[in-house]
Design a protein around this motif. Structure first.
Motif, short mmCIF file in Angstrom:
data_model
loop_
_atom_site.label_atom_id
_atom_site.label_comp_id
_atom_site.label_asym_id
_atom_site.label_seq_id
_atom_site.Cartn_x
_atom_site.Cartn_y
_atom_site.Cartn_z
N TYR A 49 0.87 -1.18 0.00
CA TYR A 49 0.00 0.00 0.00
C TYR A 49 0.91 1.23 0.00
N GLY A 50 1.39 1.52 -1.20
CA GLY A 50 2.30 2.65 -1.39
C GLY A 50 1.52 3.92 -1.73
N LEU A 51 2.08 5.05 -1.37
CA LEU A 51 1.45 6.35 -1.62
C LEU A 51 2.46 7.26 -2.29
N ASP A 52 2.11 7.77 -3.49
CA ASP A 52 3.05 8.63 -4.20
C ASP A 52 2.86 10.10 -3.82
N ALA A 53 3.70 10.97 -4.38
CA ALA A 53 3.69 12.38 -4.02
C ALA A 53 2.39 13.08 -4.39
N ASP A 54 1.65 12.50 -5.33
CA ASP A 54 0.39 13.10 -5.76
C ASP A 54 -0.82 12.54 -4.99
N GLY A 55 -0.53 11.70 -3.99
CA GLY A 55 -1.62 11.16 -3.19
C GLY A 55 -2.30 9.93 -3.77
N ASN A 56 -1.65 9.28 -4.73
CA ASN A 56 -2.23 8.10 -5.37
C ASN A 56 -1.74 6.83 -4.68
N TRP A 57 -2.69 5.96 -4.34
CA TRP A 57 -2.34 4.70 -3.69
C TRP A 57 -2.12 3.60 -4.73
N SER A 58 -1.20 2.70 -4.43
CA SER A 58 -0.95 1.55 -5.28
C SER A 58 -0.44 0.40 -4.41
N GLY A 59 -0.51 -0.82 -4.94
CA GLY A 59 -0.01 -1.96 -4.19
C GLY A 59 -0.96 -3.14 -4.32
N ILE A 60 -0.49 -4.32 -3.95
CA ILE A 60 -1.29 -5.52 -4.10
C ILE A 60 -2.52 -5.48 -3.19
N ASP A 61 -2.37 -4.96 -1.97
CA ASP A 61 -3.53 -4.86 -1.08
C ASP A 61 -4.46 -3.74 -1.52
N VAL A 62 -3.91 -2.69 -2.06
CA VAL A 62 -4.73 -1.61 -2.62
C VAL A 62 -5.55 -2.15 -3.79
N ASP A 63 -4.95 -3.00 -4.60
CA ASP A 63 -5.68 -3.56 -5.75
C ASP A 63 -6.83 -4.46 -5.31
N VAL A 64 -6.73 -5.09 -4.15
CA VAL A 64 -7.85 -5.86 -3.63
C VAL A 64 -9.01 -4.92 -3.31
N CYS A 65 -8.70 -3.78 -2.70
CA CYS A 65 -9.74 -2.76 -2.45
C CYS A 65 -10.38 -2.32 -3.76
N ARG A 66 -9.54 -2.01 -4.74
CA ARG A 66 -10.06 -1.54 -6.04
C ARG A 66 -10.90 -2.62 -6.73
N ALA A 67 -10.52 -3.87 -6.54
CA ALA A 67 -11.29 -4.95 -7.14
C ALA A 67 -12.69 -5.03 -6.56
N VAL A 68 -12.82 -4.87 -5.25
CA VAL A 68 -14.14 -4.89 -4.61
C VAL A 68 -14.96 -3.70 -5.10
N ALA A 69 -14.32 -2.54 -5.21
CA ALA A 69 -15.03 -1.36 -5.73
C ALA A 69 -15.49 -1.58 -7.16
N ALA A 70 -14.65 -2.22 -7.96
CA ALA A 70 -15.01 -2.50 -9.35
C ALA A 70 -16.18 -3.48 -9.42
N ALA A 71 -16.18 -4.48 -8.53
CA ALA A 71 -17.26 -5.46 -8.50
C ALA A 71 -18.60 -4.79 -8.20
#
Length: 342
Positions: A49-71
């Motif tokens: 769960y990485g966070l870049d300088a622009d406030g964007n999250w990324s990572g394998i656990d973040v992608d699980v969150c995004r997958a549930v949102a997509a569902a």
């Protein structure tokens, strides 16, 4: 006497069934009405769960969150990420601030049975290890007798540390903090001889060090750390959505369905693929989702193998090999396994 009991049992069963049905959609309906998912992650950690300088999250656990949102929404960006320390993560989930937790959290008996939580499934098999400066000359954890060890408080890591040293008749001095960033800075500043965490966490943190090659992860693995998403145990239907979204990503990798070919796979003759993608059956509808919920997930986020390789695979700075490990598919000798989609 038996005839008198049966109607009572039947009435009780009907009541329980009604109660369950009445609460089954509670979390899903709340999320849908809100318009986004509240998903808890940890303090920024590369690859998970990485966070870049622009406030964007990324990572394998973040992608699980995004997958549930997509569902749910057909939109992987319909997520509000909540970043909290390990010490308060379960409280934040239990009191309803988060709809789910997706961070490197170990499934244990006490957590699963005494905190009002449900672990849905495992998305990464890990184990605790130790990180030391290469110039320390230490090559084994058994050489850490008398060491000061940096460890995150409120975690299984802290408990395992004490167990390991006790079992091996060794002494140590813990250096604790609930903020992993403080611990890492303490370690880099020479405030402790070793830093202990899950080995994936050690690899992730080391990847962001100014001189990563100057630090080594010792070979021993001193615990079992099965990690995966967590929900409250008051809404089993919501747990099903999280669980089967992740199972679907694993199943898709096994069946060869990815973000790149999911649309053409809709025409597949394979019964397993047709069920996964909602062309046949009513798996999605049974959870209150669109029949093609996995098409949404795979189109926007990808299958399990894709999110692994994109975030923590060998070609990333974190560089955790998958082949030949527990985190490979069961068909290749690993433990990553989805329950049948039928």
């Amino acid at each position: 006497m038996l005839k008198k009991i049966v109607p009572v049992v039947a009435t009780l069963a009907a009541t329980l069934s009604y109660t369950t049905a009445a609460s089954a959609q509670q979390t899903l309906e709340t999320v849908q009405e809100r318009g986004f998912l509240n998903c808890q992650v940890g303090l920024p950690t590369p690859g998970f769960y990485g966070l870049d300088a622009d406030g964007n999250w990324s990572g394998i656990d973040v992608d699980v969150c995004r997958a549930v949102a997509a569902a749910i929404f057909d939109d992987p960006q319909a997520v509000e990420f909540q970043s909290v320390t390990s010490a308060v993560r379960f409280t934040s989930l239990a009191n309803g601030e988060s709809d789910m937790l997706s961070r490197t959290t170990t499934w244990t008996a006490v957590r699963d049975t005494q905190l009002g939580l449900d672990f849905t499934t495992i998305n990464f098999y890990d184990g605790q290890g130790f990180l030391v400066p290469e110039d320390s000359g230490i090559t084994s954890t058994l050489e850490l007798d008398g060491a000061t060890v940096c460890v995150l408080t409120g975690t299984t890591t802290e408990l395992n540390l004490a167990d390991y040293f006790r079992a091996n008749n060794m002494e140590f001095t813990p250096v604790t903090n609930e903020n992993v960033n403080v611990l890492v800075e303490t370690y880099l500043g020479g405030g402790c001889d070793a830093y202990t965490n899950d080995k994936s966490g050690l690899a992730a943190r080391r990847s962001a060090f100014p001189m990563p090659d100057e630090h080594i992860i010792l070979p021993e693995t001193v615990s079992k750390e099965p990690l995966g998403p967590v929900v409250r145990n008051d809404d089993s239907a919501w747990g099903d959505i999280v669980r089967w979204t992740l199972f679907g990503m694993i199943e898709a990798e096994e069946l060869g369905v990815s973000s790149e070919n999911v649309e053409e796979m809709l025409e597949s003759d394979s019964p397993a693929i047709r069920r996964l993608l909602g062309v046949e059956g009513n798996i999605g509808e049974g959870m209150g989702l669109s029949p093609d919920f996995m098409v949404r997930v795979l189109s926007h986020v990808g299958n399990y193998g894709e999110i692994y390789e994109a975030n923590i695979g060998e070609n990333t700075p974190v560089g955790i090999p998958r082949a030949g490990t527990q985190n490979d598919l069961w068909t290749r000798g690993g433990l990553i396994y989805a329950m049948p989609f039928r």
